[in-house]
Design an enzyme around this catalytic site. Sequence first.
Site, PDB file in Angstrom:
ATOM      1  N   ASP A  30       0.861  -1.185   0.000  1.00 33.93           N
ATOM      2  CA  ASP A  30       0.000   0.000   0.000  1.00 33.93           C
ATOM      3  C   ASP A  30       0.898   1.237   0.000  1.00 33.93           C
ATOM      4  OD1 ASP A  30      -3.215   0.414   0.753  1.00 33.93           O
ATOM      5  OD2 ASP A  30      -1.918   2.162   1.075  1.00 33.93           O
ATOM      6  N   CYS A 260     -19.893   1.236  -2.179  1.00 33.04           N
ATOM      7  CA  CYS A 260     -20.052   0.284  -3.285  1.00 33.04           C
ATOM      8  C   CYS A 260     -21.281   0.589  -4.125  1.00 33.04           C
ATOM      9  CB  CYS A 260     -20.126  -1.141  -2.735  1.00 33.04           C
ATOM     10  SG  CYS A 260     -18.573  -1.643  -2.048  1.00 33.04           S
TER      11      CYS A 260
HETATM   12  C1  UDX Z   1     -22.262  -4.365  -1.105  1.00 31.62           C
HETATM   13  C2  UDX Z   1     -22.600  -5.711  -1.724  1.00 31.62           C
HETATM   14  O1  UDX Z   1     -23.533  -6.390  -0.901  1.00 31.62           O
HETATM   15  C3  UDX Z   1     -21.326  -6.547  -1.848  1.00 31.62           C
HETATM   16  O2  UDX Z   1     -21.618  -7.773  -2.492  1.00 31.62           O
HETATM   17  C4  UDX Z   1     -20.312  -5.764  -2.670  1.00 31.62           C
HETATM   18  O3  UDX Z   1     -19.104  -6.495  -2.821  1.00 31.62           O
HETATM   19  C5  UDX Z   1     -20.016  -4.432  -2.004  1.00 31.62           C
HETATM   20  O4  UDX Z   1     -21.243  -3.692  -1.843  1.00 31.62           O
HETATM   21  P1  UDX Z   1     -21.856  -3.346   1.268  1.00 31.62           P
HETATM   22  O5  UDX Z   1     -21.914  -2.057   0.518  1.00 31.62           O
HETATM   23  O6  UDX Z   1     -20.731  -3.587   2.195  1.00 31.62           O
HETATM   24  O7  UDX Z   1     -21.832  -4.597   0.200  1.00 31.62           O
HETATM   25  O8  UDX Z   1     -23.164  -3.443   2.153  1.00 31.62           O
HETATM   26  P2  UDX Z   1     -24.585  -4.098   1.991  1.00 31.62           P
HETATM   27  O9  UDX Z   1     -24.785  -4.984   3.144  1.00 31.62           O
HETATM   28  O10 UDX Z   1     -24.727  -4.664   0.639  1.00 31.62           O
HETATM   29  O11 UDX Z   1     -25.593  -2.841   2.159  1.00 31.62           O
HETATM   30  C6  UDX Z   1     -25.414  -1.716   1.317  1.00 31.62           C
HETATM   31  C7  UDX Z   1     -26.425  -0.651   1.747  1.00 31.62           C
HETATM   32  O12 UDX Z   1     -27.766  -1.087   1.472  1.00 31.62           O
HETATM   33  C8  UDX Z   1     -26.382  -0.302   3.229  1.00 31.62           C
HETATM   34  O13 UDX Z   1     -26.438   1.121   3.365  1.00 31.62           O
HETATM   35  C9  UDX Z   1     -27.641  -0.923   3.787  1.00 31.62           C
HETATM   36  O14 UDX Z   1     -28.164  -0.170   4.877  1.00 31.62           O
HETATM   37  C10 UDX Z   1     -28.593  -0.844   2.605  1.00 31.62           C
HETATM   38  N1  UDX Z   1     -29.630  -1.875   2.622  1.00 31.62           N
HETATM   39  C11 UDX Z   1     -29.279  -3.185   2.531  1.00 31.62           C
HETATM   40  C12 UDX Z   1     -30.979  -1.483   2.680  1.00 31.62           C
HETATM   41  O15 UDX Z   1     -31.293  -0.305   2.761  1.00 31.62           O
HETATM   42  N2  UDX Z   1     -31.950  -2.440   2.648  1.00 31.62           N
HETATM   43  C13 UDX Z   1     -31.637  -3.768   2.564  1.00 31.62           C
HETATM   44  O16 UDX Z   1     -32.552  -4.584   2.551  1.00 31.62           O
HETATM   45  C14 UDX Z   1     -30.262  -4.152   2.515  1.00 31.62           C
END
Ligand code: UDX
Length: 430
Positions: A30, A260
């Site tokens: 890094d 993401c």
């Molecule tokens: C996501 C993808 O799930 C993962 O596969 C990818 O590699 C990276 O992006 P992440 O961003 O870490 O992962 O979180 P995730 O658990 O997917 O939730 C993303 C957002 O969606 C959060 O802000 C969460 O609060 C929101 N969310 C999730 C909802 O509002 N409703 C849901 O039902 C699920």
Amino acid sequence: MKIGIIGSGHVGLVTGACFAHLGNEVTCVDNDPHKIALLKKGKSPIYEPGLEEMVQTNLKEKRLSFSSQIAPAVRKTEILFVCVGTPPKENGEADLTTVGNVSRQIAQSMTSYRLIVEKSTVPVETGEWIHRTIRTNLRKKVEYDVASNPEFLREGSAVQDFLSPDRIVLGVESKRAEKILRELYRPIKAPLLVTDIKSSELIKHASNSFLSAKISFINLVSRICEAVGADVQKVAEGVGLDQRIGKNFLSAGIGFGGFCFPKDLSAFIHIMERSGVDPGLLKQVLEINESQKKYFIEKISKELWNLRGKTIGVLGLAFKPDTDDMRLAPSIEIIESLLKEGVRVHAYDPQAMPHARKIFGKRVTFVRNAYEAARGADALLIVTEWAEFLELDLKRVKKMMRQAVVFDGRNIYDPKRMQGLGFQYYGVGR
Ligand code: UDX
């Protein structure tokens, strides 16, 4: 196998530590000296359940090492994973500058065959650019392959997601690359899909866009539920029982954040526009997500009448529970809107407050627990669904508040129970 990880952030560090855990010899690189210094002491710069212990164990057993130099890592490893950031530019396009720089540096240090694997989430056709960059920067005529191996790691469960993934995707252009990666991933029992590089790159963007679309869809449904007095959680349960739909990612709330979904959606929209494809559906997904936060703020100002001079407690700052990550967290826009209205904000989050202090400075009062956030508050907002908020003594919370008003942005409480306790309770879609 000997592996080099270029970029030791949320993706690279988890990937490196897990590959070391599986018995490989891994060098994580890094360019942030502070991060490398921390890692050499076995301290993880990011909060991920199980990660720090894994780093410490593998450091001790000399399977994992850290460096700030790319060249030595290229010399001593056969497979190089590119795990550097691909942040959004102003126009939403993914900024691939670092991917390009790292590819060039790898090429300049290559003296024998190397497999360069893009793991960061990259727009389709990035593999071709990496190829081109390596070809023009090779100092010695050596063979190499480029491959795509997208990550599907959710923050807060990244180690578990790496070791027990739903699937492993390998985008390859040669039998040699396929053989190496199959060998590397052999210890992980999961469906393994081999595709060309472009299809592999698209799988990642398509997956995240679909998951985002599910969330925006149920958030849209939550609005009609509120308009007619239905319960979006019951609707989501009924819809999710259809095997073709599934119950996950149908929780209505204040929308998705994190580095993401919003970033990948914008990048995917940009790629479509660049390729002459109408990204209307995905633009709507983003639009619904943005307006869901505004909708939540409007509800607060409507119910509290004038906001100026009021005190509001905010429970949760991270973009989701079990992480300290504040990147594009819904809490940021919600708190900024409240501050603009002259609200006094008292905020609490079990993990994210150090990052939140850098964002809000003294404009927000950070308190040591949820009860302190309720003290003297005219309203309490649930913004991140940390498990500890479910355990709160709500009678005690009510006593500490100036008025017992709760806006539950993640539907963690039961409306009937809250009304029974004497709260004015507002959920999302209920
Ligand atoms: C996501 C993808 O799930 C993962 O596969 C990818 O590699 C990276 O992006 P992440 O961003 O870490 O992962 O979180 P995730 O658990 O997917 O939730 C993303 C957002 O969606 C959060 O802000 C969460 O609060 C929101 N969310 C999730 C909802 O509002 N409703 C849901 O039902 C699920």
